[in-house]
Scaffold this motif. Structure first.
Motif, PDB file in Angstrom:
ATOM      1  N   GLU A 172       0.817  -1.215   0.000  1.00  0.00           N
ATOM      2  CA  GLU A 172       0.000   0.000   0.000  1.00  0.00           C
ATOM      3  C   GLU A 172       0.850   1.265   0.000  1.00  0.00           C
ATOM      4  O   GLU A 172       0.494   2.268  -0.636  1.00  0.00           O
ATOM      5  N   GLU A 173       1.980   1.243   0.704  1.00  0.00           N
ATOM      6  CA  GLU A 173       2.818   2.436   0.792  1.00  0.00           C
ATOM      7  C   GLU A 173       3.373   2.824  -0.582  1.00  0.00           C
ATOM      8  O   GLU A 173       3.429   4.001  -0.938  1.00  0.00           O
ATOM      9  N   LYS A 174       3.790   1.837  -1.351  1.00  0.00           N
ATOM     10  CA  LYS A 174       4.371   2.103  -2.664  1.00  0.00           C
ATOM     11  C   LYS A 174       3.329   2.052  -3.783  1.00  0.00           C
ATOM     12  O   LYS A 174       3.596   2.513  -4.891  1.00  0.00           O
ATOM     13  N   GLY A 175       2.164   1.456  -3.480  1.00  0.00           N
ATOM     14  CA  GLY A 175       1.132   1.335  -4.493  1.00  0.00           C
ATOM     15  C   GLY A 175       1.512   0.386  -5.616  1.00  0.00           C
ATOM     16  O   GLY A 175       1.223   0.646  -6.793  1.00  0.00           O
ATOM     17  N   VAL A 176       2.153  -0.747  -5.255  1.00  0.00           N
ATOM     18  CA  VAL A 176       2.610  -1.710  -6.258  1.00  0.00           C
ATOM     19  C   VAL A 176       2.278  -3.132  -5.810  1.00  0.00           C
ATOM     20  O   VAL A 176       2.104  -3.411  -4.623  1.00  0.00           O
ATOM     21  N   THR A 235       2.849  -2.476 -11.562  1.00  0.00           N
ATOM     22  CA  THR A 235       1.615  -1.715 -11.352  1.00  0.00           C
ATOM     23  C   THR A 235       0.680  -1.970 -12.530  1.00  0.00           C
ATOM     24  O   THR A 235       1.116  -2.171 -13.664  1.00  0.00           O
ATOM     25  N   SER A 236      -0.614  -1.968 -12.245  1.00  0.00           N
ATOM     26  CA  SER A 236      -1.600  -2.216 -13.287  1.00  0.00           C
ATOM     27  C   SER A 236      -1.601  -1.071 -14.301  1.00  0.00           C
ATOM     28  O   SER A 236      -1.437   0.087 -13.948  1.00  0.00           O
ATOM     29  N   ASP A 237      -1.769  -1.450 -15.550  1.00  0.00           N
ATOM     30  CA  ASP A 237      -1.884  -0.436 -16.600  1.00  0.00           C
ATOM     31  C   ASP A 237      -3.259   0.208 -16.620  1.00  0.00           C
ATOM     32  O   ASP A 237      -3.475   1.215 -17.291  1.00  0.00           O
ATOM     33  N   GLU A 238      -4.193  -0.403 -15.892  1.00  0.00           N
ATOM     34  CA  GLU A 238      -5.541   0.143 -15.776  1.00  0.00           C
ATOM     35  C   GLU A 238      -5.673   0.881 -14.454  1.00  0.00           C
ATOM     36  O   GLU A 238      -4.998   0.563 -13.477  1.00  0.00           O
TER      37      GLU A 238
END
Length: 205
Positions: A173-177, A200-203
């Motif tokens: 969650e901290e990095k969003g990955v 990371t999601s492309d969407e």
């Protein structure tokens, strides 16, 4: 809308996954998953195995290259097989400069055994039983019985010839990955292949 075979396999445990992992694995024909990232490290096994890995390149299954900070893309697409069975195609591409190396697979669900059937390579060269489980909000995948696939013939492999995989995937969650670790081991040789990194999601969910 058809329920993802991963969601079917996990059952109620699917809801224990981190919400972003639930979104990532709720794959359907209407909702493929595509992402871009970097593998911090890709490692192989003993050098004498490299000829086998070169051989695997032609089947989009394993490769001899290894290194650090390797660009990576992944795409999961739901489809139906010839007999109408639900499938998920995995396209994993590792970018070594001008070279593109693949680690592709086609998965379906054996509902009686609640096992994901994993055919590796294109055309398939290896088969493996997979068990998906939820651990502390993350996803774990373990491989079990394996077979060598030679066209319509599938030959069970003794344990000494198997390369069993352990995959763990979490959402940071901290990095969003999404963070992933893959280790493939043989009971005699030890590690023969592995990679770890993030994507990371492309969407935009």
């Amino acid at each position: 809308m058809t329920m993802s075979i991963i969601k079917q396999s996990l059952g109620n445990s699917f809801n224990k996954l981190h919400p972003m992992l639930q979104k990532r694995y709720d794959i359907s024909e209407e909702k493929p998953f595509q992402a871009t990232g970097t593998m911090r490290k890709i490692s192989g096994g003993p050098k004498w195995l490299y000829p086998f890995f070169y051989f695997g390149v032609h089947w989009k299954l394993l490769f001899p290259e290894h290194g650090e900070n390797i660009p990576f893309t992944i795409k999961n697409t739901a489809r139906h097989g010839k007999n109408g069975e639900e499938q998920i195609h995995w396209q994993r591409i590792f970018h070594f400069g001008e070279k593109r190396r693949y680690f592709n697979a086609l998965m379906s669900l054996d509902k009686k055994r609640n096992i994901i059937e994993d055919y590796l390579g294109e055309p398939p060269l290896m088969y493996s039983d997979l068990k998906f489980s939820c651990i502390d909000g993350g996803l774990r995948i373990d491989s079990y019985k394996q077979r060598l696939v030679l066209g319509r013939i599938e030959i069970p492999l003794p344990k000494v010839l198997q390369g069993l995989a352990t995959v763990t995937e979490r959402y940071n969650e901290e990095k969003g990955v999404y963070e992933i670790s893959v280790i493939v081991k043989n009971p005699i040789i030890g590690q023969v292949f592995g990679y770890e990194g993030e994507f990371t999601s492309d969407e935009i969910f």
